[in-house]
Design a protein around this motif. Structure first.
Motif, PDB file in Angstrom:
ATOM      1  N   ALA A 167       0.828  -1.206   0.000  1.00 50.48           N
ATOM      2  CA  ALA A 167       0.000   0.000   0.000  1.00 50.48           C
ATOM      3  C   ALA A 167       0.861   1.255   0.000  1.00 50.48           C
ATOM      4  O   ALA A 167       0.551   2.236  -0.683  1.00 50.48           O
ATOM      5  N   LEU A 168       1.969   1.235   0.733  1.00 53.87           N
ATOM      6  CA  LEU A 168       2.866   2.389   0.767  1.00 53.87           C
ATOM      7  C   LEU A 168       3.761   2.440  -0.470  1.00 53.87           C
ATOM      8  O   LEU A 168       4.092   3.519  -0.959  1.00 53.87           O
ATOM      9  N   ALA A 169       4.164   1.278  -0.958  1.00 53.47           N
ATOM     10  CA  ALA A 169       5.033   1.239  -2.140  1.00 53.47           C
ATOM     11  C   ALA A 169       4.347   1.860  -3.348  1.00 53.47           C
ATOM     12  O   ALA A 169       4.986   2.532  -4.162  1.00 53.47           O
ATOM     13  N   ALA A 170       3.052   1.638  -3.487  1.00 54.88           N
ATOM     14  CA  ALA A 170       2.330   2.143  -4.652  1.00 54.88           C
ATOM     15  C   ALA A 170       2.147   3.653  -4.613  1.00 54.88           C
ATOM     16  O   ALA A 170       2.031   4.301  -5.661  1.00 54.88           O
ATOM     17  N   THR A 171       2.134   4.239  -3.433  1.00 52.84           N
ATOM     18  CA  THR A 171       1.742   5.652  -3.311  1.00 52.84           C
ATOM     19  C   THR A 171       2.866   6.553  -2.828  1.00 52.84           C
ATOM     20  O   THR A 171       2.641   7.735  -2.551  1.00 52.84           O
ATOM     21  N   THR A 172       4.106   6.039  -2.709  1.00 55.92           N
ATOM     22  CA  THR A 172       5.237   6.859  -2.280  1.00 55.92           C
ATOM     23  C   THR A 172       6.396   6.679  -3.246  1.00 55.92           C
ATOM     24  O   THR A 172       6.606   5.603  -3.800  1.00 55.92           O
ATOM     25  N   ASN A 173       7.144   7.748  -3.463  1.00 53.01           N
ATOM     26  CA  ASN A 173       8.353   7.723  -4.301  1.00 53.01           C
ATOM     27  C   ASN A 173       9.427   8.545  -3.618  1.00 53.01           C
ATOM     28  O   ASN A 173       9.232   9.744  -3.392  1.00 53.01           O
ATOM     29  N   GLY A 204       4.720   5.043 -12.016  1.00 50.33           N
ATOM     30  CA  GLY A 204       3.296   4.827 -11.838  1.00 50.33           C
ATOM     31  C   GLY A 204       3.003   3.984 -10.616  1.00 50.33           C
ATOM     32  O   GLY A 204       3.901   3.479  -9.937  1.00 50.33           O
ATOM     33  N   LEU A 205       1.700   3.788 -10.332  1.00 55.51           N
ATOM     34  CA  LEU A 205       1.298   3.029  -9.146  1.00 55.51           C
ATOM     35  C   LEU A 205       1.843   1.602  -9.169  1.00 55.51           C
ATOM     36  O   LEU A 205       2.440   1.132  -8.202  1.00 55.51           O
ATOM     37  N   PHE A 206       1.648   0.904 -10.298  1.00 56.03           N
ATOM     38  CA  PHE A 206       2.085  -0.490 -10.376  1.00 56.03           C
ATOM     39  C   PHE A 206       3.602  -0.593 -10.502  1.00 56.03           C
ATOM     40  O   PHE A 206       4.225  -1.489  -9.922  1.00 56.03           O
ATOM     41  N   GLU A 207       4.192   0.319 -11.263  1.00 54.85           N
ATOM     42  CA  GLU A 207       5.646   0.282 -11.409  1.00 54.85           C
ATOM     43  C   GLU A 207       6.338   0.510 -10.067  1.00 54.85           C
ATOM     44  O   GLU A 207       7.370  -0.098  -9.774  1.00 54.85           O
ATOM     45  N   SER A 208       5.769   1.376  -9.229  1.00 53.91           N
ATOM     46  CA  SER A 208       6.346   1.630  -7.907  1.00 53.91           C
ATOM     47  C   SER A 208       6.368   0.369  -7.061  1.00 53.91           C
ATOM     48  O   SER A 208       7.308   0.141  -6.290  1.00 53.91           O
ATOM     49  N   VAL A 209       5.335  -0.469  -7.196  1.00 58.38           N
ATOM     50  CA  VAL A 209       5.296  -1.719  -6.431  1.00 58.38           C
ATOM     51  C   VAL A 209       6.345  -2.700  -6.943  1.00 58.38           C
ATOM     52  O   VAL A 209       7.116  -3.287  -6.166  1.00 58.38           O
ATOM     53  N   PHE A 210       6.431  -2.870  -8.265  1.00 56.40           N
ATOM     54  CA  PHE A 210       7.352  -3.870  -8.816  1.00 56.40           C
ATOM     55  C   PHE A 210       8.809  -3.478  -8.612  1.00 56.40           C
ATOM     56  O   PHE A 210       9.658  -4.333  -8.403  1.00 56.40           O
TER      57      PHE A 210
END
Length: 473
Positions: free
Chosen positions: A339-345, A407-413
């Motif tokens: 949840a944090l990985a998708a929304t933080t950079n 992006g949201l998904f790229e941040s997670v991967f």
């Protein structure tokens, strides 16, 4: 560009028309303006004007030597005429030649072709009027003296480098990758071999068409002769108003300018251009921003702390722990991290990893994997990023969030490697012992707020380091 200078205009200090209340003295070597600024409520100034006919296309380099009493300011302005005789300004209020504080002796060197373009938006060929002024702020009585010992317009010769003495060395680029609406130039990595006079310093500039970039990281870099080969990272974050040498002949160029001493030779071993996605700027309302902070606090603090307290109350004295409870804690930790990985950079580290992963999956090059991180570590990030690369090949369009470069998904991967390592460590700890107290301490470790922040928001690989240590034990 060597130091053979061609002078097109050299001021003789005659013909300057001064405003009243200023004493002007001229000699063969200088123009001296002196006077007293009174204690008044408004800014005051002394101005001098002179007609001239200077072709700045043929002689673009302005050099001036001035000496001004500290506490007051001065400026140099220029004027030109349209073909119909209408006069116009070749200066603007934010010009680096305007409102300069007096610091005593100062030597200026400015490319006037570029200054004229910045001031007017078009090419100026001839300047027909010069202005000098000295100014003082309100309520500041001051005695001043302004000395102009040189004012000239010059040109230099461009020639191939042959181990001579040079003020600037140009590298014209024929096929420069260009930024666009989707990608921006993040940095240029140089590998260069420099020969220069002892004690020299130099700055690096990048011309992208009419736009000039500089970088604080490569400003006035000192030449060190025992290690002539060096690597430099150029972040094009500055657009300086002053360029002291001739403009390059090519549309795109990299220019090395000696700020002290002289250059003898510069060999460009490599130059890698690293691009990143253009940052979006979302227009968030106060309500949306408040919801984002609630979301962030919930997954970083409330949920992990709440689960840790429940585990403490239920399993501290137990001998056996149900598998369902172990899975539940593991999933809670993974949920918080994803949840944090998708929304933080992270501003810096996410760019380092994006440069590495996109460099490999889009261009099949490892040259973007620079920095203190070991190459094998980048490879491990690539492994967990690879499913996202397959999704891109299949035509998947990611969703941008806030002003993040990923992006949201790229941040997670891209953060999946440390997140998966967290789960691995969780199971490795339980291999030592699986009673209630061990499960409690493993839960505290996996739901540690700092660990969640580092692995999912900051995208550090400390979780993987811990995994390998525990596995070795």
């Amino acid at each position: 560009m060597n130091s053979n200078t061609l002078v097109g205009y050299d001021d003789n200090f005659n013909g300057w028309m001064a405003t009243p209340n200023a004493q002007v003295n001229t000699t063969q070597n200088s123009l001296v303006v002196s006077g007293i600024f009174q204690n008044v409520s408004t800014s005051t100034s002394v101005s001098l004007l002179k007609s001239a006919n200077i072709n700045i296309t043929s002689y673009p380099i302005l050099t001036a030597n001035v000496n001004l009493t500290a506490g007051v300011a001065y400026g140099i302005r220029f004027y030109a005429q349209y073909p119909n005789g209408t006069a116009y300004d070749v200066w603007w209020g934010g010009s680096p030649l305007d409102h300069r504080p007096g610091i005593g002796y100062e030597s200026l060197r400015v490319n006037m072709q570029r200054e004229a373009l910045l001031a007017t938006g078009h090419i100026v060929q001839t300047i027909n009027k010069l202005q000098l002024y000295v100014e003082d702020r309100p309520y500041s009585p001051q005695r001043f003296q302004f000395t102009l010992s040189k004012l000239s317009f010059e040109n230099d010769t461009l020639e191939k480098v042959s181990n001579n003495q040079y003020r600037a060395i140009y590298f014209d680029l024929k096929h420069t990758p260009q930024q666009n609406a989707s990608w921006y130039l993040n940095k240029i990595d140089f590998g260069i071999t420099i020969e220069a006079s002892q004690g020299s310093a130099f700055s690096i500039y990048f011309f992208d068409g009419p736009v000039l970039y500089a970088s604080a990281a490569t400003a006035a870099s000192a030449f060190y002769s025992p290690t002539s080969f060096s690597g430099y990272t150029f972040y094009p974050s500055l657009q300086p108003q002053v360029f002291p040498e001739l403009l390059p002949e090519s549309n795109s160029s990299i220019v090395f300018v000696a700020t002290s001493g002289t250059l003898q030779n510069v060999t460009m071993n490599f130059a890698y251009f690293d691009f990143l996605p253009t940052i979006t700027h979302a227009d968030l309302s106060q309500q949306s921003l408040a919801l984002y902070y609630v979301y962030f606090i919930f997954f970083l603090f409330l949920l992990p702390v709440g689960i840790a307290i429940l585990v403490f109350r239920e399993f501290l004295e137990r001998k056996l722990v149900p598998k369902a409870s172990v899975v539940l804690v593991l999933l809670a930790g993974m949920l918080c991290r994803i949840a944090l990985a998708a929304t933080t950079n992270d501003v810096f580290d996410i760019n380092v990893l994006l440069t590495s992963t996109r460099g490999w999956f889009q261009y099949r090059t490892t040259t973007g994997s620079f920095g203190p991180t070991l190459p094998f570590t980048f490879f491990l990030y690539w492994i967990f990023y690879s499913p996202y690369a397959l999704l891109q090949l299949a035509g998947f369009q990611d969703v941008q969030f806030l002003g993040h470069v990923a992006g949201l998904f790229e941040s997670v991967f891209i953060k999946l490697f440390p997140i998966v390592m967290y789960g691995t460590t969780f199971f490795l700890f339980l291999r030592f012992k699986s009673d209630g107290s061990t499960f409690l301490w493993v839960t505290f470790d996996s739901l540690n707020l700092l660990d969640i922040l580092v692995s999912s928001a900051w995208v550090k690989y400390e979780a993987a380091t811990l995994t390998f240590i525990v596995f070795g034990v």
